[in-house]
Design an enzyme around this catalytic site. Structure first.
Site, short mmCIF file in Angstrom:
data_model
loop_
_atom_site.label_atom_id
_atom_site.label_comp_id
_atom_site.label_asym_id
_atom_site.label_seq_id
_atom_site.Cartn_x
_atom_site.Cartn_y
_atom_site.Cartn_z
N GLU A 1 -7.97 11.11 2.87
CA GLU A 1 -8.21 10.15 3.95
C GLU A 1 -8.27 10.90 5.27
OE1 GLU A 1 -6.49 6.00 5.92
OE2 GLU A 1 -5.33 6.98 4.34
N GLU B 1 0.86 -1.17 0.00
CA GLU B 1 0.00 0.00 0.00
C GLU B 1 0.90 1.22 0.00
OE1 GLU B 1 -3.72 1.51 2.77
OE2 GLU B 1 -1.88 0.82 3.76
#
EC number: 3.2.1.8
Length: 211
Positions: A197, A106
């Site tokens: 985010e 990620e």
């Protein structure tokens, strides 16, 4: 990520690397993917035809969301964007975000952030200079955590811009090439998005992707 005790419980789910909830859209300016993980935590709207999205979490959040626009298959192509981003009272990122299938990883190229720098509690890999600024580079291993394949162990890579900004061109290849010296696969990409985010506090963002 490696976190301090003060953040440990707060971040239990924050970096649990959400499995994607894809919405395939008509291809326009290359954009064909909508990232909407827990977008119901705020007011998430998007228009793939213009490459724009917004997210408002002004009522506050206490769990993680990741929203944005991008591509079902990532690449090292540069991304040009502009944004209005306000998150000084939120643990939040404005970032290029994506996944590599194998070895599973990620990644974040953080252009701006709120009250938390992810490299403050991860393993430093040094710095890389790109697009007019030095970026701190760090990594962490997430063990038995939610991922694009369910639950797995994977590596996270972060580049965090020191001279934060809310518009410009991100030369992704510079980061991928640097990370590749530290185990990043630099191929076999899953989705890639320009993302916002957050996992606590309040904030807002409006983003346009032009290339």
């Amino acid at each position: 990520m490696k976190v301090t005790a003060a953040f440990a419980s707060l971040l239990l789910t924050a970096f649990a690397a959400p499995a994607p909830e894809p919405v395939l859209v008509s291809r326009s300016a290359g954009i064909n993917y909508v990232q909407n993980y827990n977008g119901n935590l705020g007011d998430f709207t998007y228009d793939e035809s213009t490459g724009t999205f917004s997210m408002y979490w002004e009522d506050g959040v206490s769990s993680d969301f990741v929203v944005g626009l991008g591509w079902t298959t990532g690449s090292s192509k540069s991304i040009t964007y502009s944004a209005q981003y306000s998150a000084s009272s939120s643990s939040s990122y404005l970032a290029v975000y994506g996944w590599v299938n194998s070895p599973q990883a990620e990644y974040y190229i953080v252009e701006d952030y709120g009250d938390y720098n992810p490299c403050s509690s991860a393993t430093s890999l040094g710095t890389v200079y790109s697009d007019g600024s030095t970026y701190q580079v760090c990594t962490d291993t997430r063990r038995t955590r939610p991922s694009i394949t369910g639950t797995s162990t994977f590596t996270q890579y972060f580049s965090v811009r020191e001279s934060t900004r809310t518009s410009g061109t991100v030369t992704i290849a510079n980061h991928f090439n640097f990370w590749a010296q530290h185990g990043f696969g630099n191929s076999n990409f899953n989705y890639q998005v320009m993302a916002v985010e957050a996992w606590n506090g309040v904030g807002s963002a409006s983003v346009t992707i032009s290339s």
